[in-house]
Scaffold this motif. Structure first.
Motif, PDB file in Angstrom:
ATOM      1  N   ARG A  47      -1.746   7.139   9.869  1.00  0.00           N
ATOM      2  CA  ARG A  47      -1.842   7.693   8.637  1.00  0.00           C
ATOM      3  C   ARG A  47      -2.879   8.758   8.302  1.00  0.00           C
TER       4      ARG A  47
ATOM      5  N   THR B  24      -1.991  12.971   7.468  1.00  0.00           N
ATOM      6  CA  THR B  24      -2.491  13.594   6.590  1.00  0.00           C
ATOM      7  C   THR B  24      -3.238  14.949   6.868  1.00  0.00           C
TER       8      THR B  24
ATOM      9  N   ALA C 227      -8.375  11.037   2.403  1.00  0.00           N
ATOM     10  CA  ALA C 227      -6.958  11.133   2.844  1.00  0.00           C
ATOM     11  C   ALA C 227      -5.993  11.116   1.678  1.00  0.00           C
ATOM     12  N   LYS C 228      -6.117  10.034   0.913  1.00  0.00           N
ATOM     13  CA  LYS C 228      -5.171  10.033  -0.202  1.00  0.00           C
ATOM     14  C   LYS C 228      -5.302  10.983  -1.249  1.00  0.00           C
TER      15      LYS C 228
ATOM     16  N   ASN D 152      -3.529  14.024   0.301  1.00  0.00           N
ATOM     17  CA  ASN D 152      -2.401  14.225   0.150  1.00  0.00           C
ATOM     18  C   ASN D 152      -1.737  14.422  -1.278  1.00  0.00           C
TER      19      ASN D 152
END
Length: 469
Positions: free
Chosen positions: A322, A326, A379-380, A383
């Motif tokens: 994940r 990213t 990372a979120k 994104n």
């Protein structure tokens, strides 16, 4: 302010190095008679991660990790393999470096070996004899444990408790000692074994004395941090303190750090060679991506037990993928990002806040589990930002650089290698910018490619590119 759980005091303490900005750090390395198991690998990765974080926080770390290349197990391995002890040591030192380098463990600043410190070891032991802390029996030298008043403090055991266990041991060595608790500093060599001449006859060092001597020789009387696996807390580190402080009269180490066990099976049984339930790093790396193994070992708080199973490896693999997704999405989105936007400062402030939260998490006794959680939050954020219709190159590059810096603390490196298709797309965009007389954008794309080792050549037949050798 970094706080460290000090095994000696059993409390978290604010880290105050002896010299501002510098850290003297000694971590016990392997006895090189076989491939290291995953528990040994955890220790190497845990303290490499701690070292990387200290460097990230601006410290100059002088990092020492030894190789025990003289030991009963090495002598036995030499007999079993029908080679010399030095050949055994060389074989498995190389194996250790090969395996840990695949896990992206940095070499120590110093990797001392026992065979290179025999005379300093002899000199150290002689001081202990002269001070009455050690005695000679038929060529063996033993340490008088009871003479050191604080013996047992590190492992939180009383001398009486330790005596019960020691008195149950039998054998010639026990009969030679003044006290069952005493431990060997120098051992008389048996027939056919490796030996060195000493004032007490032919022999070799005991296990515990080597680390005291090498740490003292390379880092001085007092260390900032002494680390190792939990299994070394007693007797190895307890004995190091006793002999070192008896010799120098100074505190041996200000902070003692011990990483937790790797467990295996439903009962979370401690993994060890003595129990025969171990798996070597060498074996694992034949089947599992080294970055996955590194991520698995690095992202649990170092003091906590770590369960080794196919399930936990798979979880590590998925979480790492994940983060990699990213990264790849961010690199690709840089291709069509605009130079800057009006809200750049606001967006960068959000990134800085996440980095600050990461520091707060890791400052708390290097809590990698909480630290990597903040990396997931970053990372979120990236994104979400990438999905916007228009993104700022300045902001995305800023976020990506911090993202790469943080994952590197855990030993993870993502390579910024553009695929051929991405390069061709950027060249098309550059040519369009030149056609539109947007030379600033054209130069920006050229510089972006150059940063990644892509050289452009404008010819009458069109733009050609090549990778910088």
């Amino acid at each position: 302010m970094i706080k460290i759980y000090n095994t000696l005091t059993r409390e978290k303490e604010e880290f105050q190095p002896i010299t501002d900005g510098k850290v003297k750090m000694y971590v016990c390395g392997p006895t090189v008679y076989n491939y290291i198991h995953i528990g040994n690998g955890r220790s190497a990765v845990s303290f490499d991660t701690i070292r990387r974080y200290l460097e990230f926080r601006g410290y100059d770390v002088d990092y020492v990790s030894n190789f025990t290349d003289v030991d009963d197990k090495i002598i036995q391995a030499a007999k079993d393999l029908d080679i010399t002890t030095s050949e055994v040591a060389e074989r498995f030192i190389k194996a250790f470096i090969d395996d840990t380098s695949q896990l992206n463990v940095k070499l120590a600043d110093h990797h001392p070996r026992v065979v290179d410190y025999i005379q300093p070891i002899i000199d150290f032991i002689q001081v202990l004899i002269d001070k009455g802390y050690a005695y000679v029996v038929d060529g063996d030298v033993y340490y008088r444990t009871r003479k050191f008043a604080e013996y047992g403090r590190l492992s939180d055991q009383s001398v009486d408790e330790l005596e019960v266990g020691a008195s149950q041991r039998t054998g010639g060595e026990q009969q030679s000692k003044e006290d069952p608790l005493d431990f060997a500093l120098w051992k008389t060599a048996k027939q056919g074994e490796i030996f060195w001449q000493s004032p007490w006859g032919k022999g070799r060092p005991g296990w515990h004395i080597e680390c005291s001597v090498m740490a003292n020789q390379l880092l001085g009387d007092t260390l900032d941090i002494h680390g190792g696996g939990q299994d070394l807390e007693f007797p190895h580190h307890e004995n190091e303190i006793a002999q070192s402080e008896a010799k120098t009269g100074e505190t041996f180490a200000n902070y003692w750090m011990h990483n937790g066990y790797v467990t295996i099976g439903e009962d979370d049984e401690k993994m060890s060679k003595s129990l025969g339930n171990f798996v070597t790093v060498h074996e694992i790396l034949q089947e599992v991506d080294p970055q996955v193994v590194r991520f698995f070992l690095a992202t649990t708080q170092y003091r906590r037990p770590l369960r080794y199973s196919q399930k936990t490896l798979t979880e590590a693999k998925n979480n790492l993928q994940r983060l990699k997704n990213t990264y790849e999405n961010a690199v690709f989105r840089l291709n069509n990002a605009t130079s800057s936007l009006n809200d750049d400062n606001e967006q960068m402030t959000e990134v800085r806040q996440l980095v600050n939260e990461f520091i707060i998490a890791m400052d708390d006794d290097f809590n990698a589990a909480n630290g990597i959680t903040i990396v997931y939050e970053l990372a979120k954020w990236m994104n979400r930002y990438i999905e916007q219709d228009v993104v700022s190159y300045a902001v995305l590059r800023f976020a990506l650089d911090h993202f790469l810096e943080l994952v590197a603390i855990f030993g993870i490196v993502f390579e910024e290698n553009l695929a051929d298709e991405q390069i061709e797309q950027l060249i098309v965009k550059r040519n369009q910018a030149r056609k539109n007389k947007d030379f600033a954008r054209s130069d920006e794309i050229r510089d972006q490619l150059k940063e990644q080792g892509i050289i452009l050549e404008d010819t009458p037949q069109g733009t050609r590119w090549r990778r910088q050798s």
